[in-house]
Design a protein around this motif. Structure first.
Motif, short mmCIF file in Angstrom:
data_model
loop_
_atom_site.label_atom_id
_atom_site.label_comp_id
_atom_site.label_asym_id
_atom_site.label_seq_id
_atom_site.Cartn_x
_atom_site.Cartn_y
_atom_site.Cartn_z
N LYS A 100 0.81 -1.23 0.00
CA LYS A 100 0.00 0.00 0.00
C LYS A 100 0.84 1.28 0.00
O LYS A 100 0.28 2.37 -0.03
CB LYS A 100 -0.88 0.03 1.26
CG LYS A 100 -1.98 -1.03 1.27
CD LYS A 100 -3.22 -0.53 0.56
CE LYS A 100 -4.36 -1.51 0.73
NZ LYS A 100 -5.47 -1.18 -0.18
N PRO A 126 3.00 4.60 -0.88
CA PRO A 126 2.65 5.49 -1.99
C PRO A 126 3.68 5.58 -3.11
O PRO A 126 3.31 5.87 -4.25
CB PRO A 126 2.47 6.85 -1.31
CG PRO A 126 3.23 6.77 -0.04
CD PRO A 126 3.24 5.34 0.38
N THR A 171 5.71 10.65 2.08
CA THR A 171 5.50 11.24 3.42
C THR A 171 4.92 10.23 4.41
O THR A 171 4.59 10.58 5.54
CB THR A 171 4.54 12.45 3.36
OG1 THR A 171 3.27 11.98 2.90
CG2 THR A 171 5.06 13.53 2.43
N ALA A 172 4.75 8.97 3.99
CA ALA A 172 4.18 7.97 4.90
C ALA A 172 5.30 7.26 5.66
O ALA A 172 6.32 6.91 5.08
CB ALA A 172 3.36 6.95 4.11
N SER A 173 5.08 7.06 6.95
CA SER A 173 6.06 6.26 7.69
C SER A 173 5.38 5.36 8.71
O SER A 173 4.45 5.77 9.41
CB SER A 173 7.08 7.18 8.38
OG SER A 173 6.48 7.89 9.41
N PHE A 174 5.83 4.11 8.75
CA PHE A 174 5.33 3.12 9.70
C PHE A 174 6.48 2.73 10.62
O PHE A 174 7.60 2.52 10.14
CB PHE A 174 4.88 1.85 8.98
CG PHE A 174 3.58 1.96 8.26
CD1 PHE A 174 2.40 1.50 8.84
CD2 PHE A 174 3.51 2.50 6.99
CE1 PHE A 174 1.19 1.58 8.18
CE2 PHE A 174 2.30 2.58 6.31
CZ PHE A 174 1.14 2.13 6.91
N THR A 175 6.21 2.63 11.90
CA THR A 175 7.19 2.06 12.83
C THR A 175 6.55 0.79 13.37
O THR A 175 5.50 0.85 14.02
CB THR A 175 7.47 3.04 13.99
OG1 THR A 175 7.82 4.31 13.41
CG2 THR A 175 8.62 2.55 14.85
N ILE A 176 7.12 -0.36 13.07
CA ILE A 176 6.48 -1.59 13.54
C ILE A 176 7.47 -2.45 14.34
O ILE A 176 8.68 -2.43 14.12
CB ILE A 176 5.85 -2.42 12.40
CG1 ILE A 176 6.88 -2.85 11.37
CG2 ILE A 176 4.74 -1.63 11.72
CD1 ILE A 176 6.31 -3.80 10.34
#
Lengths: 380, 380
Positions: free
Chosen positions: B87, B89, B109-114
């Motif tokens: 998903k 961008p 500009t999307a960031s995930f911290t998992i």
């Protein structure tokens, strides 16, 4: 009864009628398809007692390759019979009724003899005894259905909310649905004759009926007729009658739910915002609370989510314009995704009043006739 | 660890590795995907302890747009992580390991911290300490898998029959599977060096492993290497290692099951016969006994079925040639459908010996190397 028909023509009508046939009905004959052959053509009927669909295949349309040797009728188990018709070897098939309501289905060297039922035992369809009818443009009406049914309730605890409320008056056709967490409303113009213009029509059609109706409507007709009686509605297109029961009761007054002012307004391309919400919802779906937060202030316009077990997400949003007060609120991203999908590629405006009051999404152009409303989730 | 990569390149390898990752494992770390970055590229690993898959994405292949800023490794929850990657961008994404095995995934500009896990806690893959290997042509080997796995047993009561028995000797590679009601056997030539030529290899590979292997094999490589050890087999293609455990035990002697003479032989086009069997099975599936009957006599060659509650079916068969004694026998049409599908569009010969003995299907041309066997059903 004995007739020969092009299988593809038969299958097309059968597929429409089958939408009304459920295998889980408590009335055994309703798992069947009723076939009646008369001098004009074939009539196929299916019903689950909520929805009934009747499709007509006329002899006069030559591409159907329909010839009727003997009139009559039968009821055949719909699912099994349609599988047989699909698998037959030749372009055409012949169906003949033998004794004891057995049907002989032949195509090339293949022949099936299957047990059927007396069509006289099939329940009668509702009688629509009104000459009043409204004409609706098929494409626009399908759009209205698609935009509103997303907000119907799927819980049977308040049955009335599983329907779409349709109000017709003053030349306007208004459709509204709400599950009490969100609401969707669309208004389109409608032609009314003098007698109709003096009345108000207010009905509730089950959302499920409208979804099935929308699937049967194709672009072969430009318009569809709608006829309303006490407890039934009938949609008539060329060669198809679609009956649905109406829900009984009073639909809640939804007008007062829609805020008429706003303190913050922000514009997006609906499809770009949808992408951002979809990403954020990946994380919220893994966590316990399915919420994401939108933050609008002069320095930062972003959505974010946090599920301590899984991680966190944030994304600066690509907006078109913004005005008004800073605001921060949380919402269920699934409601937002459903709402955004109904706008397609267009630009939209989101209007907020307060972190605890519903906010609305409207098209940037002509924001009067279409409104999606979502109630925020309190996270404090 | 920190690297940037083209998402589509990463997703392609991830899709292969994910075939080995089950969400229903009892070892929590195995729901994860292991990612290791070294100076040559990225290695992705997935395992359900029966099957392990390792995919390598080299820096040297420029279309991967892979740059590694810092080597290292992590284990991330596979299903959730792959949804995020899908998903994002932008065309590329960057993954960086923060403290406490957290992964920061950024794209535009999307960031995930998992949250992730220490890759040192991931189980070690089996060690294949053999220099002996066989070379198999990818397309032919995929065909062998497709032709034999249809006959494996899906019941765990005799675990050995859930595998495909592979016997390599005298320059021949024989694959056979049976669930005791039907059997499928294919023989292909195989290149053996002098040392291998003096030996016999006899292993049982779980059918599930072969199905997954077949799905990961694409036409980018012409050949695949197979290496056999005591209890493991490794299939090596360019940039992918596929490990499977072997089933322990003795596979039944299947040679004696295959009849070597026949009293009746009839030829069909496989795909035409499949159509007839599919029609007949519609009826047999509705009835209590899932059987259809084939009748071969000088006047009539037909299949038929009868389920008193539902009806009956019969169809004269379109055959190519027939010789031998009249015969009439019943069989499970689903076994016949599975068998016929493995022949595609080719012409086949069916050889019968008696109504109670297994019959075989072979290609009309070269009937030695490929045999499908089906046991009739006694109906008297």
């Amino acid at each position: 009864m004995k007739f020969t028909i092009k299988r593809s023509a038969f299958l097309k009508s059968l597929a429409d009628v089958q939408r009304a046939i459920s295998s889980r009905t408590t009335i055994p004959i309703l798992t069947g398809l009723k076939i009646i052959a008369n001098d004009e053509g074939l009539t196929l009927t299916g019903s689950d007692s909520d929805i009934s669909i009747e499709a007509f295949i006329p002899i006069s349309e030559e591409e159907n390759l329909l010839t009727i040797e003997k009139t009559g009728g039968i009821v055949l188990q719909a699912r099994f019979f349609s599988e047989i018709v699909k698998k037959l070897p030749e372009e055409t098939m012949t169906i003949e009724i033998l004794d004891h309501f057995q049907a002989l289905i032949t195509s090339a060297t293949a022949s099936f003899t299957i047990n059927g039922l007396d069509p006289n035992n099939y329940p009668h369809l509702p009688i629509i005894d009104t000459s009043e009818s409204f004409t609706l443009p098929v494409n626009l009406f399908k759009q209205v259905i698609g935009q509103t049914v997303i907000a119907i309730s799927t819980h049977e605890s308040r049955p009335i909310l599983t329907g779409v409320n349709i109000v017709i008056e003053n030349g306007k056709f208004l459709a509204v649905a709400t599950d009490s967490h969100r609401l969707s409303q669309r208004v389109i113009p409608i032609e009314m004759n003098d007698e109709q213009a003096s009345k108000k029509y207010n009905i509730i059609i089950p959302g499920k009926s409208l979804i099935e109706l929308s699937r049967t409507l194709d672009e072969t007709s430009d318009t569809i007729e709608m006829m309303i009686t006490e407890n039934q509605v009938l949609f008539k297109s060329e060669n198809m009658y679609f009956y649905s029961r109406l829900l009984e009761g009073y639909y809640p007054d939804t007008k007062r739910l829609i805020p008429d002012n706003s303190s913050t307004e922000i514009s997006f391309n609906a499809s770009a915002l949808l992408g951002s919400i979809e990403r954020a919802s990946l994380l919220s779906h893994e966590g316990k609370n399915n919420v994401v937060k939108i933050t609008i202030n002069p320095d930062l316009i972003e959505i974010s989510g946090n599920s301590p077990d899984v991680g966190n997400v944030k994304e600066e949003l690509d907006y078109l314009s913004v005005e008004g007060e800073p605001i921060e609120l949380s919402f269920n991203p699934d409601y937002m995704k459903d709402a955004l999908r109904t706008f397609g590629q267009t630009d939209i405006k989101i209007k907020f009043t307060s972190p605890v009051r519903p906010f609305i999404l409207v098209p940037s152009e002509n924001g009067q006739d279409f409104i999606q409303l979502i109630t925020p989730v309190r996270t404090f």
